[in-house]
Design a protein around this motif. Structure first.
Motif, mmCIF file in Angstrom:
data_model
loop_
_atom_site.group_PDB
_atom_site.id
_atom_site.type_symbol
_atom_site.label_atom_id
_atom_site.label_comp_id
_atom_site.label_asym_id
_atom_site.label_seq_id
_atom_site.Cartn_x
_atom_site.Cartn_y
_atom_site.Cartn_z
ATOM 1 N N ALA A 118 16.089 77.359 3.721
ATOM 2 C CA ALA A 118 16.864 76.382 4.289
ATOM 3 C C ALA A 118 17.215 76.639 5.967
ATOM 4 C CB ALA A 118 18.333 76.248 3.743
ATOM 5 N N ALA A 119 17.159 77.726 6.402
ATOM 6 C CA ALA A 119 17.349 78.248 7.617
ATOM 7 C C ALA A 119 16.089 77.944 8.596
ATOM 8 C CB ALA A 119 17.829 79.673 7.820
ATOM 9 N N ALA A 122 16.129 74.123 9.048
ATOM 10 C CA ALA A 122 17.174 73.820 10.017
ATOM 11 C C ALA A 122 16.797 74.015 11.550
ATOM 12 C CB ALA A 122 18.577 74.645 9.848
ATOM 13 N N ALA A 123 15.708 75.058 11.645
ATOM 14 C CA ALA A 123 15.142 75.415 12.808
ATOM 15 C C ALA A 123 14.197 74.496 13.212
ATOM 16 C CB ALA A 123 14.675 76.920 12.887
ATOM 17 N N MET A 125 14.111 71.248 12.489
ATOM 18 C CA MET A 125 14.886 70.117 13.002
ATOM 19 C C MET A 125 15.298 70.112 14.533
ATOM 20 S SD MET A 125 17.561 68.860 10.352
ATOM 21 C CE MET A 125 18.134 70.433 9.602
ATOM 22 N N LYS A 126 15.599 71.352 14.896
ATOM 23 C CA LYS A 126 15.720 71.301 16.359
ATOM 24 C C LYS A 126 14.770 71.319 17.446
ATOM 25 C CE LYS A 126 20.089 74.022 15.172
ATOM 26 N NZ LYS A 126 20.922 75.438 15.248
ATOM 27 N N ARG A 151 17.064 69.118 3.955
ATOM 28 C CA ARG A 151 17.009 69.797 5.028
ATOM 29 C C ARG A 151 15.497 69.553 5.453
ATOM 30 N NH1 ARG A 151 20.489 75.029 6.846
ATOM 31 N NH2 ARG A 151 22.473 74.370 5.846
ATOM 32 N N ALA A 155 14.190 67.480 8.605
ATOM 33 C CA ALA A 155 13.126 68.021 9.682
ATOM 34 C C ALA A 155 11.805 66.944 9.784
ATOM 35 C CB ALA A 155 12.736 69.456 8.996
ATOM 36 N N THR A 158 12.785 64.215 11.715
ATOM 37 C CA THR A 158 12.956 64.256 13.120
ATOM 38 C C THR A 158 11.487 64.710 13.829
ATOM 39 O OG1 THR A 158 13.419 66.906 12.608
ATOM 40 C CG2 THR A 158 15.292 65.437 13.131
ATOM 41 N N ALA A 179 22.576 61.000 8.552
ATOM 42 C CA ALA A 179 22.773 62.706 8.879
ATOM 43 C C ALA A 179 23.914 62.544 9.704
ATOM 44 C CB ALA A 179 21.811 62.967 10.158
ATOM 45 N N SER A 181 25.258 65.127 11.954
ATOM 46 C CA SER A 181 24.921 66.412 12.695
ATOM 47 C C SER A 181 24.910 66.200 14.239
ATOM 48 C CB SER A 181 23.565 67.189 12.164
ATOM 49 O OG SER A 181 23.292 68.014 13.095
ATOM 50 N N ASP A 183 23.326 67.984 16.182
ATOM 51 C CA ASP A 183 22.179 68.221 16.767
ATOM 52 C C ASP A 183 21.322 66.829 16.489
ATOM 53 O OD1 ASP A 183 22.666 70.858 17.421
ATOM 54 O OD2 ASP A 183 22.394 71.656 15.586
#
Length: 353
Positions: A118-119, A122-123, A125-126, A151, A155, A158, A179, A181, A183
């Motif tokens: 999951a992390a 998320a990374a 996505m950024k 997630r 990703a 994005t 979404a 968020s 970010d």
């Protein structure tokens, strides 16, 4: 024949040429090489990307080397080699460090730990990059957890938002409307600033409006929660003052300082758990701090009552002056013990997020 097979190209996922491209050249060329290597990464590739991220790589015009102290190793075979005299440190700017962090996150998409996957999603996505799309698609096909799949879908959206294909950008903008968020909103605003397709631009504006609507409700709920939290603290303080005056006829100007004693008792329990107990037990310091803070405040209050206040019953003005002086003494005592700066009380892991 066995030696020829071992030395044949493709025996390792990362090649000497790939390693050199990841370590030298223009920033965009290096990022492209890193993203290509991630798509078919083995342990050697992961180790080399980690070494790049940790500034443990040197390179000459012909090859890259992983450094362990003064010893150089071949990134392809892992064998120790002699470092050429013309080898220099590989320098990573912020752009490259961001790409390396995203590459390391991409390599964690197949981790056995759900939180790690999951992390990693998320990374990604950024820091979207269309070249990582096959990796995300593979992770989506294998993912069983609904939360991680959500997630990964974000990703993927994005990533498509930065595509050269307008149809894919339109699809991504429509998907990102769900979404909630900041970010995602930032990525949409960045894309909107240089979007030239009218349909995609309209879809992005609709997505931003939808996200703003969702975030506005979150902000309103946050304000209400903060108001209730601060109001409860003020209510407790006011009740304490009213009860003390109603039962004892004492105007206690040191009431706030007794609350302060409880707060510093909580901080001391945090310090005790950090220094003398295992790291795994730290999250429970707050449970121990609740009774300790009450007892500390009660003890100081009992000492004040026995030492000063019991001689002043029936004289409200004198209790006001006496307790005001006591409050100054308590404030200065805390400053002498802990310093004038505020001290931090950390949230335990089970209260974070």
């Amino acid at each position: 024949m066995l030696l020829a097979l071992l030395l044949a190209p493709g025996a390792w996922a990362v090649t000497a040429e790939q390693a050199l491209k990841m370590a030298t050249g223009d920033g965009e060329d290096r990022v492209q090489a890193i993203n290509e290597a991630v798509l078919d990464a083995d342990d050697r590739t992961r180790a080399f990307i980690d070494a790049l991220s940790n500034d443990a790589v040197k390179a000459s015009d012909k090859a890259a080397f992983v450094m362990d102290g003064d010893q150089a190793t071949d990134p392809v075979t892992g064998a120790k080699v002699k470092l050429p005299d013309d080898a220099e440190d590989v320098i990573n700017n912020n752009f490259l460090r961001s790409a390396l962090d995203a590459a390391k996150a991409a390599l964690q998409l197949h981790s056995e730990d759900e939180a790690t996957r999951a992390a990693a999603a998320a990374a990604l996505m950024k820091d979207p990059d269309e070249s990582r799309l096959p990796l995300i698609d593979r992770a989506l096909a294998a993912e069983k957890s609904p939360a991680v799949r959500d997630r990964l879908e974000l990703a993927r959206a994005t990533t498509l938002l930065a595509s050269h294909d307008a149809a894919k950008r339109l699809q991504a903008a429509e998907a990102l409307q769900q979404a909630r968020s900041p970010d995602i909103k930032l990525l949409l605003n960045e894309q909107l600033s240089h979007e030239d397709d009218p349909k995609v631009k309209a879809a992005i504006q609709a997505a931003i409006a939808k996200i703003n609507e969702g975030l506005a409700w979150g902000d309103r709920l946050g304000v209400l929660f903060t108001g209730a939290s601060l109001g409860s603290i003020l209510l407790l303080a006011a009740l304490g003052l009213a009860i003390t005056y109603g039962l004892m006829g004492v105007i206690n100007m040191a009431h706030g300082e007794l609350i302060m004693i409880g707060a510093y008792a909580t901080y001391m329990m945090q310090v005790v758990f950090q220094r003398y107990l295992p790291e795994s037990a730290f999250g429970w310091y707050l449970v121990a701090a609740v009774p300790v803070s009450f007892l500390a405040s009660a003890l100081v209050g009992a000492v004040l009552e026995r030492g000063v206040i019991r001689f002043l019953y029936g004289r409200p003005l004198e209790t006001l002056l006496a307790t005001w002086g006591i409050s100054l003494v308590l404030i200065q005592t805390v400053r002498s013990l802990f310093g004038a700066q505020n001290v931090g009380v950390e949230n335990p892991s089970w209260m974070s997020g």
